[in-house]
Enzyme design. Structure first.
Site, PDB file in Angstrom:
ATOM      1  N   ALA A  13      -9.428  -0.115  -2.863  1.00  0.00           N
ATOM      2  CA  ALA A  13      -8.860   1.391  -2.651  1.00  0.00           C
ATOM      3  C   ALA A  13     -10.703   1.980  -1.122  1.00  0.00           C
ATOM      4  O   ALA A  13      -9.827   2.781  -0.447  1.00  0.00           O
ATOM      5  CB  ALA A  13      -9.897   1.550  -4.407  1.00  0.00           C
ATOM      6  N   HIS A  76       2.013  -1.955 -12.345  1.00  0.00           N
ATOM      7  CA  HIS A  76       2.333  -1.303 -11.544  1.00  0.00           C
ATOM      8  C   HIS A  76       3.920  -0.018 -12.097  1.00  0.00           C
ATOM      9  O   HIS A  76       3.486   1.135 -11.854  1.00  0.00           O
ATOM     10  CB  HIS A  76       2.828  -1.459 -10.108  1.00  0.00           C
ATOM     11  CG  HIS A  76       1.801  -1.884  -8.888  1.00  0.00           C
ATOM     12  ND1 HIS A  76       2.197  -2.798  -7.566  1.00  0.00           N
ATOM     13  CD2 HIS A  76       0.795  -1.746  -9.932  1.00  0.00           C
ATOM     14  CE1 HIS A  76       1.136  -2.357  -7.199  1.00  0.00           C
ATOM     15  NE2 HIS A  76       0.377  -2.615  -8.423  1.00  0.00           N
ATOM     16  N   LYS A  94       1.201  -3.006  -2.324  1.00  0.00           N
ATOM     17  CA  LYS A  94       2.033  -3.538  -2.334  1.00  0.00           C
ATOM     18  C   LYS A  94       1.522  -4.662  -2.578  1.00  0.00           C
ATOM     19  O   LYS A  94       0.830  -5.768  -3.339  1.00  0.00           O
ATOM     20  CB  LYS A  94       1.781  -4.530  -0.657  1.00  0.00           C
ATOM     21  CG  LYS A  94       1.017  -4.777   0.017  1.00  0.00           C
ATOM     22  CD  LYS A  94       0.992  -6.027  -0.610  1.00  0.00           C
ATOM     23  CE  LYS A  94      -0.380  -6.826  -0.469  1.00  0.00           C
ATOM     24  NZ  LYS A  94      -0.540  -8.507  -0.737  1.00  0.00           N
TER      25      LYS A  94
END
Length: 328
Positions: A13, A76, A94
């Site tokens: 992050a 996700h 990803k």
């Protein structure tokens, strides 16, 4: 101004969003959220972010336009769906999701909600990759005979305790670096067919591939090999080789071009036809943010669109099946 809220207070992050956002006009990280709000508070204080809280605090913040999921791929779909239904755009680190089915669910939810969902294949926005794809498509290599991709992380990087070695979190080498290889092959040639694959699995969790070698067939019948590995030598590899009748191409540091990517095209007699080296000041994460700012502002199409990324995850699933493993 695009306001970004982050889910997940890990190192990615900071590297992929907080730092580059400080160099890109029109983008600002306005809130960090974590399962443990105290972890989010520590992250916010260390990086001087204006607000912190849990995941719901990110969804309810009216300043947040785009939610970045810096989370394991197994979750996700859940959190991308919640963000989209809360009226936010979504960028998933990803790969887009754990498998092709949940990836498609993210794209479907984006369509239904009228919001955008993207996958963080940041490397695609670096000028070096544009040059690589243009060179492959230029005809300078002649008829393509074979493609080989080796994305191998040095053996000392992914150690016990790393989330990439956790089957419950959708870990594995193809999930981590192999998805880049599949994405690149699709960008350059179109949809690959998986012919065969073999995997070396992790003793502590046999669901995890430490290394997978796959044979694929590209459109036009061109053979391609892909190695995705956590067992690379001390230097590792991020290399693509394309052999054509007229010339051969070797590109290095493809996943993270700013780490010193090079592109070399040589003729059969060894003469250098073309050389390219990257300016390390060009940062792929910054270019990704600029791209997202622009497409969200204009409504333009994006090469990071979730719908496109579904095909990458379906190919990843096929590689795992061919290697005798289950999709995540």
């Amino acid at each position: 101004m695009i306001g970004v809220g982050i889910l997940g207070a890990g190192g990615i992050a900071e590297r992929a969003m907080v730092e580059p956002a400080r160099t890109v006009d029109g983008v600002e990280v306005v809130r960090i959220g974590a399962r443990d709000p105290e972890r989010a508070r520590a992250f916010a204080e260390r990086l001087d972010l204006p607000a912190w809280g849990d995941y719901d605090a990110v969804f309810s913040d009216p300043r947040v336009d785009l939610v970045y999921l810096a989370l394991p791929p197994i979750v996700h779909a859940e959190w991308a769906t919640r963000a989209l239904e809360a009226g936010k755009h979504v960028l998933c680190e990803k790969p887009l999701s754990a498998n092709g089915t949940t990836a498609a669910a993210i794209a479907d939810t984006a369509d239904a909600s009228g919001r955008r969902a993207f996958v963080g294949f940041h490397y695609r926005l670096h000028p070096f990759i544009a040059e690589l794809l243009a060179t492959i498509g230029s005809g300078i290599l002649g008829d393509i005979q074979r493609v080989a991709v080796d994305f191998s992380i040095p053996h000392f990087v992914v150690k016990p305790g790393n989330i990439r070695l956790d089957g419950d979190l959708a870990g594995g080498a193809v999930m981590d670096v192999g998805c880049y290889a599949v994405d690149l092959l699709r960008a350059a040639w179109g949809e690959p067919e998986v012919v065969a694959a073999s995997a070396r699995t992790y003793d502590a969790d046999p669901r995890i591939d430490l290394q997978t070698d796959a044979d694929l067939r590209l459109p036009g019948g061109v053979p391609a090999s892909v190695r995705a590995s956590f067992l690379g030598d001390d230097a590792g590899a991020m290399e693509v080789r394309v052999d054509g009748r007229a010339a051969s191409l070797v590109a290095t540091s493809v996943i993270v071009p700013q780490w010193g990517a090079t592109l070399t095209v040589t003729s059969p007699d060894g003469a250098v036809v073309r050389e390219l080296a990257v300016d390390p000041a060009e940062n792929s994460y910054s270019r990704q943010l600029e791209h997202l700012r622009d497409v969200l502002s204009t409504g333009a199409d994006s090469i990071l669109d979730a719908r496109r990324a579904v095909g990458t995850m379906r190919a990843v699933d096929a590689i795992y099946r061919a290697a005798g493993l289950q999709p995540r």
